[in-house]
Write a protein that holds these residues in place. Structure first.
Motif, PDB file in Angstrom:
ATOM      1  N   GLY A 109       0.770  -1.168   0.261  1.00 51.73           N
ATOM      2  CA  GLY A 109      -0.115  -0.075  -0.179  1.00 51.73           C
ATOM      3  C   GLY A 109       0.580   1.238   0.148  1.00 51.73           C
ATOM      4  O   GLY A 109       0.379   1.998  -0.604  1.00 51.73           O
ATOM      5  N   ASP A 110       2.036   1.021   0.538  1.00 50.57           N
ATOM      6  CA  ASP A 110       2.866   2.645   0.764  1.00 50.57           C
ATOM      7  C   ASP A 110       3.639   2.003  -0.780  1.00 50.57           C
ATOM      8  O   ASP A 110       3.536   3.867  -0.791  1.00 50.57           O
ATOM      9  CB  ASP A 110       3.833   2.043   1.865  1.00 50.57           C
ATOM     10  CG  ASP A 110       2.932   2.825   3.430  1.00 50.57           C
ATOM     11  OD1 ASP A 110       2.343   3.149   3.355  1.00 50.57           O
ATOM     12  OD2 ASP A 110       3.113   2.141   4.600  1.00 50.57           O
ATOM     13  N   LEU A 111       4.268   1.626  -0.988  1.00 49.02           N
ATOM     14  CA  LEU A 111       4.936   1.498  -1.937  1.00 49.02           C
ATOM     15  C   LEU A 111       4.187   2.119  -3.575  1.00 49.02           C
ATOM     16  O   LEU A 111       5.002   2.917  -3.932  1.00 49.02           O
ATOM     17  CB  LEU A 111       4.852   0.044  -2.581  1.00 49.02           C
ATOM     18  CG  LEU A 111       6.002   0.096  -3.703  1.00 49.02           C
ATOM     19  CD1 LEU A 111       7.532   0.166  -3.395  1.00 49.02           C
ATOM     20  CD2 LEU A 111       6.748  -1.794  -3.985  1.00 49.02           C
ATOM     21  N   ALA A 121      15.910  -2.253   2.972  1.00 51.47           N
ATOM     22  CA  ALA A 121      16.740  -1.751   4.331  1.00 51.47           C
ATOM     23  C   ALA A 121      16.451  -3.489   5.541  1.00 51.47           C
ATOM     24  O   ALA A 121      15.430  -3.929   4.894  1.00 51.47           O
ATOM     25  CB  ALA A 121      15.411  -1.063   5.142  1.00 51.47           C
ATOM     26  N   PRO A 122      17.227  -3.362   6.649  1.00 53.72           N
ATOM     27  CA  PRO A 122      19.073  -2.804   6.102  1.00 53.72           C
ATOM     28  C   PRO A 122      19.514  -2.701   5.967  1.00 53.72           C
ATOM     29  O   PRO A 122      20.570  -2.050   6.381  1.00 53.72           O
ATOM     30  CB  PRO A 122      19.009  -3.205   7.850  1.00 53.72           C
ATOM     31  CG  PRO A 122      19.274  -4.473   7.930  1.00 53.72           C
ATOM     32  CD  PRO A 122      17.762  -4.562   6.767  1.00 53.72           C
ATOM     33  N   LEU A 123      20.020  -2.999   4.333  1.00 56.34           N
ATOM     34  CA  LEU A 123      20.547  -2.977   3.389  1.00 56.34           C
ATOM     35  C   LEU A 123      21.422  -1.800   2.960  1.00 56.34           C
ATOM     36  O   LEU A 123      22.405  -1.442   2.938  1.00 56.34           O
ATOM     37  CB  LEU A 123      20.651  -3.815   2.787  1.00 56.34           C
ATOM     38  CG  LEU A 123      20.714  -5.556   3.137  1.00 56.34           C
ATOM     39  CD1 LEU A 123      20.982  -7.123   2.709  1.00 56.34           C
ATOM     40  CD2 LEU A 123      21.479  -5.711   4.244  1.00 56.34           C
ATOM     41  N   SER A 124      20.226  -0.979   3.066  1.00 57.95           N
ATOM     42  CA  SER A 124      20.467  -0.077   2.176  1.00 57.95           C
ATOM     43  C   SER A 124      19.309   1.280   2.461  1.00 57.95           C
ATOM     44  O   SER A 124      18.221   0.990   3.217  1.00 57.95           O
ATOM     45  CB  SER A 124      20.242   0.070   0.495  1.00 57.95           C
ATOM     46  OG  SER A 124      20.594   1.032  -0.183  1.00 57.95           O
ATOM     47  N   THR A 125      19.177   2.453   2.095  1.00 64.60           N
ATOM     48  CA  THR A 125      18.381   3.453   2.667  1.00 64.60           C
ATOM     49  C   THR A 125      17.684   3.678   1.631  1.00 64.60           C
ATOM     50  O   THR A 125      16.918   4.665   1.443  1.00 64.60           O
ATOM     51  CB  THR A 125      18.881   4.157   3.937  1.00 64.60           C
ATOM     52  OG1 THR A 125      19.801   5.056   2.594  1.00 64.60           O
ATOM     53  CG2 THR A 125      19.735   4.075   4.938  1.00 64.60           C
ATOM     54  N   GLU A 126      18.292   3.545   0.343  1.00 62.79           N
ATOM     55  CA  GLU A 126      17.436   3.819  -0.644  1.00 62.79           C
ATOM     56  C   GLU A 126      16.089   3.818  -0.672  1.00 62.79           C
ATOM     57  O   GLU A 126      14.972   2.232  -0.295  1.00 62.79           O
ATOM     58  CB  GLU A 126      18.344   3.055  -2.472  1.00 62.79           C
ATOM     59  CG  GLU A 126      17.276   3.058  -3.638  1.00 62.79           C
ATOM     60  CD  GLU A 126      17.853   2.675  -4.067  1.00 62.79           C
ATOM     61  OE1 GLU A 126      17.590   2.579  -5.733  1.00 62.79           O
ATOM     62  OE2 GLU A 126      19.252   1.515  -4.075  1.00 62.79           O
ATOM     63  N   ARG A 127      15.922   4.663  -1.572  1.00 61.80           N
ATOM     64  CA  ARG A 127      13.445   5.084  -1.160  1.00 61.80           C
ATOM     65  C   ARG A 127      13.682   4.737  -2.338  1.00 61.80           C
ATOM     66  O   ARG A 127      13.943   4.899  -3.955  1.00 61.80           O
ATOM     67  CB  ARG A 127      13.157   6.308  -1.200  1.00 61.80           C
ATOM     68  CG  ARG A 127      13.651   5.770   0.804  1.00 61.80           C
ATOM     69  CD  ARG A 127      12.656   7.816   1.350  1.00 61.80           C
ATOM     70  NE  ARG A 127      13.352   7.602   3.318  1.00 61.80           N
ATOM     71  CZ  ARG A 127      12.721   6.663   3.414  1.00 61.80           C
ATOM     72  NH1 ARG A 127      11.286   6.707   3.221  1.00 61.80           N
ATOM     73  NH2 ARG A 127      12.484   7.663   4.645  1.00 61.80           N
ATOM     74  N   VAL A 128      12.165   3.634  -2.884  1.00 59.28           N
ATOM     75  CA  VAL A 128      11.399   3.012  -4.012  1.00 59.28           C
ATOM     76  C   VAL A 128      10.272   3.394  -4.256  1.00 59.28           C
ATOM     77  O   VAL A 128       9.255   3.346  -3.033  1.00 59.28           O
ATOM     78  CB  VAL A 128      11.664   1.876  -4.118  1.00 59.28           C
ATOM     79  CG1 VAL A 128      10.505   1.425  -5.436  1.00 59.28           C
ATOM     80  CG2 VAL A 128      13.334   1.116  -4.627  1.00 59.28           C
ATOM     81  N   ALA A 129       9.589   3.973  -4.990  1.00 58.37           N
ATOM     82  CA  ALA A 129       8.314   4.535  -4.649  1.00 58.37           C
ATOM     83  C   ALA A 129       7.519   4.669  -6.447  1.00 58.37           C
ATOM     84  O   ALA A 129       8.644   5.055  -7.172  1.00 58.37           O
ATOM     85  CB  ALA A 129       8.267   6.264  -4.362  1.00 58.37           C
ATOM     86  N   LEU A 130       6.537   4.420  -6.115  1.00 52.01           N
ATOM     87  CA  LEU A 130       5.722   3.546  -7.676  1.00 52.01           C
ATOM     88  C   LEU A 130       4.798   4.519  -8.443  1.00 52.01           C
ATOM     89  O   LEU A 130       4.606   4.817  -9.102  1.00 52.01           O
ATOM     90  CB  LEU A 130       5.012   2.441  -7.688  1.00 52.01           C
ATOM     91  CG  LEU A 130       5.988   1.199  -8.011  1.00 52.01           C
ATOM     92  CD1 LEU A 130       5.106  -0.101  -7.019  1.00 52.01           C
ATOM     93  CD2 LEU A 130       7.184   0.524  -8.280  1.00 52.01           C
ATOM     94  N   ASN A 131       4.619   6.195  -7.411  1.00 53.58           N
ATOM     95  CA  ASN A 131       3.673   6.756  -7.883  1.00 53.58           C
ATOM     96  C   ASN A 131       2.481   6.945  -8.449  1.00 53.58           C
ATOM     97  O   ASN A 131       2.302   7.305  -9.250  1.00 53.58           O
ATOM     98  CB  ASN A 131       4.893   7.958  -8.658  1.00 53.58           C
ATOM     99  CG  ASN A 131       5.972   8.199  -8.287  1.00 53.58           C
ATOM    100  OD1 ASN A 131       5.750   8.263  -7.023  1.00 53.58           O
ATOM    101  ND2 ASN A 131       7.024   8.421  -8.507  1.00 53.58           N
ATOM    102  N   LEU A 132       1.587   5.491  -7.831  1.00 53.00           N
ATOM    103  CA  LEU A 132       0.355   5.185  -8.273  1.00 53.00           C
ATOM    104  C   LEU A 132      -0.807   6.255  -8.254  1.00 53.00           C
ATOM    105  O   LEU A 132      -1.333   6.349  -8.530  1.00 53.00           O
ATOM    106  CB  LEU A 132       0.744   3.767  -8.950  1.00 53.00           C
ATOM    107  CG  LEU A 132       0.880   3.350  -9.683  1.00 53.00           C
ATOM    108  CD1 LEU A 132       0.833   1.636  -9.141  1.00 53.00           C
ATOM    109  CD2 LEU A 132       1.121   3.748 -10.963  1.00 53.00           C
ATOM    110  N   ALA A 133      -0.847   6.148  -6.919  1.00 57.66           N
ATOM    111  CA  ALA A 133      -1.631   6.327  -5.816  1.00 57.66           C
ATOM    112  C   ALA A 133      -1.243   7.780  -4.942  1.00 57.66           C
ATOM    113  O   ALA A 133      -0.336   7.833  -4.273  1.00 57.66           O
ATOM    114  CB  ALA A 133      -2.542   5.963  -5.358  1.00 57.66           C
TER     115      ALA A 133
END
Length: 377
Positions: A109-111, A121-133
């Motif tokens: 839901g947040d993706l 996380a916790p391997l990386s702080t890179e953020r991913v967003a699909l920008n759909l809703a």
């Protein structure tokens, strides 16, 4: 997504996976729904970071509590807590499955929103967003609520839940199609202006799947427009004129901001493209804005903002440069998470009027925050 939608999604997936013929050791349906719903809300426990400060929360929200790699550990903790709350009537293993499902559906839901979660996380702080809703989508909430209610009222509840989940998937497919159409508008804008290597983004907006904010990054500038995908220009203009309230009143006071927001989104040919950036467009303010943005006191703000732009400069004293992140700025409404980097001089000349570089005297920089249109900030 908002907490209510998360709660509904967790309960729905817990209902969808409930065994048709539960064993004697299986959870009663109400406990299964409770475990799934509670687990779907749990990842937002990082809200507690607001007790530290807002920027700490913003930089770590949708972080480790939203990470698939840590999901088994979080689910085990929740399952153990649920077992303790049941007074020992059920083992923690009975709660573990619904807890896993609830956290997983929260991550999904947040993706699909524009915030961006630390998927690795916790391997990386890179953020991913699909920008759909957009973060609040009444269509998704309505589908989930209807599916859950109908599944509890009818004997064919399992099939009702599956239908609701399929409808949600179809709706996400619609959003994906709208996103691609919005991206095409942004790419056409960049091509018409001869941009060599622009980055085009389409961010979902409230009130309609047709509403999108386009952000075209090029040469350190952000070109921004709010578009209504698939809208006919004449239709939008006539609707805007018809929607003007005839006279002020309680209803107009409530609906007026929403009406103005809805009609801020224009068809592609009439899109109002604006060029923005952290330095703004006023040359007299640019040096001060750049200096303010580069200050150590703004480090957490720089880390958080994905599309930072200068919102205003106040000459002071103290002199302040106000910044916002376009992800949290809606047309016609005050932006959320609006921060100012301010300089308070202690004896330097030209109070509030310098550019913040060496030679401005003993300048002290501070960070200020303003309230936006919603409770979240």
């Amino acid at each position: 997504m908002d907490p209510f939608t998360h709660l509904l999604s967790g309960a729905l997936v817990a209902r969808a996976t409930a065994p048709a013929r539960p064993s004697a050791s299986a959870l009663p349906l109400r406990l299964r729904l409770f475990a799934g719903g509670a687990a779907a809300v749990f990842p937002d426990i990082d809200l507690a970071l607001r007790l530290v400060d807002t920027l700490t929360y913003l930089n770590w929200h949708q972080g480790p509590t939203h990470a698939p790699l840590l999901l088994p550990a979080w689910a085990a903790l929740l399952a153990w807590l649920c077992a303790r709350a049941s007074g020992g009537r059920h083992r923690w293993t009975a709660f573990y499955g619904p807890a896993c499902l609830g956290i997983a559906i929260h991550i999904v839901g947040d993706l699909i929103t524009a915030y961006g979660l630390m998927l690795y996380a916790p391997l990386s702080t890179e953020r991913v967003a699909l920008n759909l809703a957009f973060v609040i989508d009444p269509w998704i909430s309505a589908i989930l609520l209807a599916g859950l209610v109908l599944s509890l009222r009818h004997s064919c509840g399992g099939r009702t839940v599956v239908l609701a989940l399929l409808l949600c998937a179809a709706y996400l497919g619609l959003l994906l199609g709208q996103q691609q159409r919005a991206l095409a508008i942004g790419e056409a804008f960049a091509s018409a202006r001869g941009m060599q290597a622009p980055a085009v983004h389409a961010l979902p907006q409230p009130l309609s799947p047709a509403h999108w904010m386009l952000v075209v990054e090029d040469a350190g500038q952000l070109h921004v427009a709010h578009v209504r995908v698939g809208a006919d220009a004449a239709e939008v203009l006539s609707a805007a004129a018809a929607a003007e309230p005839a006279e002020a009143g309680p209803l107009a006071a409530v609906l007026g901001p929403l009406v103005r927001l809805r009609h801020a989104y224009r068809p592609a040919p009439q899109a109002d493209w604006q060029t923005r950036g952290v330095a703004g467009t006023d040359r007299d303010q640019a040096d001060f804005a750049r200096a303010a943005w580069a200050q150590p006191v703004a480090a957490d703000l720089r880390r958080f903002a994905r599309f930072p732009v200068l919102d205003a400069v106040e000459p002071g004293p103290p002199a302040c440069a106000w910044f916002v992140d376009l992800r949290f700025a809606l047309p016609t409404l005050p932006p959320s998470f609006r921060y100012a980097v301010c300089r308070d001089e202690w004896g330097g000349e030209g109070r509030g009027g310098g550019d913040g570089r060496e030679g401005d005297g003993d300048a002290r920089w501070t960070l200020q925050r303003a309230r936006g249109a919603f409770w979240i900030d």
